[in-house]
Design a protein around this motif. Structure first.
Motif, PDB file in Angstrom:
ATOM      1  N   HIS A 115      54.750  33.519  39.048  1.00  0.00           N
ATOM      2  CA  HIS A 115      55.814  34.507  38.894  1.00  0.00           C
ATOM      3  C   HIS A 115      56.251  34.760  37.442  1.00  0.00           C
ATOM      4  O   HIS A 115      56.442  35.913  37.037  1.00  0.00           O
ATOM      5  N   VAL A 118      54.747  37.700  35.351  1.00  0.00           N
ATOM      6  CA  VAL A 118      54.920  39.118  35.691  1.00  0.00           C
ATOM      7  C   VAL A 118      56.381  39.558  35.627  1.00  0.00           C
ATOM      8  O   VAL A 118      56.789  40.509  36.283  1.00  0.00           O
ATOM      9  N   LYS A 123      56.577  41.705  30.281  1.00  0.00           N
ATOM     10  CA  LYS A 123      56.169  43.108  30.143  1.00  0.00           C
ATOM     11  C   LYS A 123      56.697  43.688  28.822  1.00  0.00           C
ATOM     12  O   LYS A 123      55.974  44.358  28.078  1.00  0.00           O
ATOM     13  N   TRP A 137      49.082  46.784  31.352  1.00  0.00           N
ATOM     14  CA  TRP A 137      50.107  45.983  32.043  1.00  0.00           C
ATOM     15  C   TRP A 137      49.771  45.855  33.528  1.00  0.00           C
ATOM     16  O   TRP A 137      49.872  44.779  34.117  1.00  0.00           O
ATOM     17  N   ARG A 138      49.312  46.945  34.131  1.00  0.00           N
ATOM     18  CA  ARG A 138      48.975  46.886  35.560  1.00  0.00           C
ATOM     19  C   ARG A 138      47.802  45.923  35.792  1.00  0.00           C
ATOM     20  O   ARG A 138      47.807  45.125  36.737  1.00  0.00           O
ATOM     21  N   TRP A 140      47.059  43.379  34.023  1.00  0.00           N
ATOM     22  CA  TRP A 140      47.640  42.032  33.840  1.00  0.00           C
ATOM     23  C   TRP A 140      48.346  41.579  35.127  1.00  0.00           C
ATOM     24  O   TRP A 140      48.136  40.473  35.615  1.00  0.00           O
ATOM     25  N   GLN A 141      49.177  42.466  35.684  1.00  0.00           N
ATOM     26  CA  GLN A 141      49.902  42.118  36.921  1.00  0.00           C
ATOM     27  C   GLN A 141      48.919  41.763  38.038  1.00  0.00           C
ATOM     28  O   GLN A 141      49.077  40.747  38.722  1.00  0.00           O
ATOM     29  N   TRP A 144      47.226  38.315  37.501  1.00  0.00           N
ATOM     30  CA  TRP A 144      48.011  37.091  37.703  1.00  0.00           C
ATOM     31  C   TRP A 144      48.521  36.942  39.136  1.00  0.00           C
ATOM     32  O   TRP A 144      48.590  35.829  39.660  1.00  0.00           O
ATOM     33  N   PHE A 145      48.853  38.077  39.786  1.00  0.00           N
ATOM     34  CA  PHE A 145      49.179  37.982  41.222  1.00  0.00           C
ATOM     35  C   PHE A 145      47.957  37.453  41.981  1.00  0.00           C
ATOM     36  O   PHE A 145      48.073  36.592  42.856  1.00  0.00           O
TER      37      PHE A 145
END
Ligand code: GSH
Length: 225
Positions: A115, A118, A123, A137-138, A140-141, A144-145
């Protein structure tokens, strides 16, 4: 203003960490008074809020029974355990030490390893200092999710203690953390492949009123669907 509850919870509609605390309050049958801190407006970085939580994060919990000088509680996992000790029924941790360690380990995989990567402050840094645009950024999200939830899947699918929930057939803080990542993933319209056990447990959690009432879309300030 006179507080209407023993507890005041600083929150924002879509935060994963506050969702965990909301679910725990619902399970314990206790209603905190919530105060909105608008993360999109940067209210977590104001001088006033940083005085309450120097890390600039939600949730923050005030307990009026702890006395005037008591430190506000921060860190959702610490708050979950505080609520569990304060209101022991239903218990959110197993009775055996090994079980408790496994549940805390699953919870930390999500709340400590996944968590934080993100959050808005990450950001903000990546987009303002490290040259990330929206697409970066997307990516990256999603990365990691996926890393966190697929690691959780491997553990849940292969560890003998997994049952209807993350640990046997009783709800624990591991399930609350699992659901807290999945609800926020949905807010950001991110899909992670190959996590059938995670999604099976998510469906079981969501069927419970305590989780349904904590859904981001049902909180004050959530955008209309
Ligand atoms: N480890 C903390 C995380 C707290 C945290 O970072 N919360 C996020 C919302 S889910 C936040 O308020 N972020 C503000 C920011 O990143 O600027 C916890 O579990 O309570």
């Amino acid at each position: 203003m006179t507080p209407t509850s023993r507890f005041e919870l600083f929150s924002f509609w879509r935060t994963s960490a506050t969702y965990r605390v909301r679910v725990a309050f619902n399970l314990k049958g206790v209603q905190p008074q919530e105060h909105n801190v608008n993360l999109d407006g940067g209210e977590q970085r104001t001088v006033e809020f940083l005085r309450i939580n120097p890390m600039g994060g939600l949730p923050v919990l005030l307990d009026h029974e702890a006395g005037q000088t008591a430190t506000p509680l921060t860190q959702s996992l610490a708050i979950l355990e505080f609520l569990d000790e304060t209101y022991p029924t239903p218990a959110l941790l197993p009775t055996d030490a090994h079980g408790r360690a496994r549940v805390r380990s699953l919870a930390a995989l999500l709340a400590a390893d996944t968590h934080p990567l993100v959050t808005p402050r990450v950001k903000k840094y990546l987009t303002s200092t490290a040259g990330f645009d929206d697409a970066a950024w997307r990516a990256w999200q999603i990365h990691w999710f996926s890393t966190g939830l697929q690691a959780l899947e491997q553990r849940l699918a292969h560890e003998a203690e997994t049952g209807l929930f993350c640990h046997g057939n009783t709800l624990t803080i591991a399930d609350i953390c699992l659901a807290s990542l999945v609800v926020v993933m949905r807010v950001f319209k991110i899909e992670v492949a190959d996590i059938p056990t995670v999604m099976r447990i998510m469906a079981r959690c969501e069927a419970l009123e305590a989780f349904a009432l904590a859904a981001p879309s049902r909180q004050v300030g959530a955008p209309l669907a």
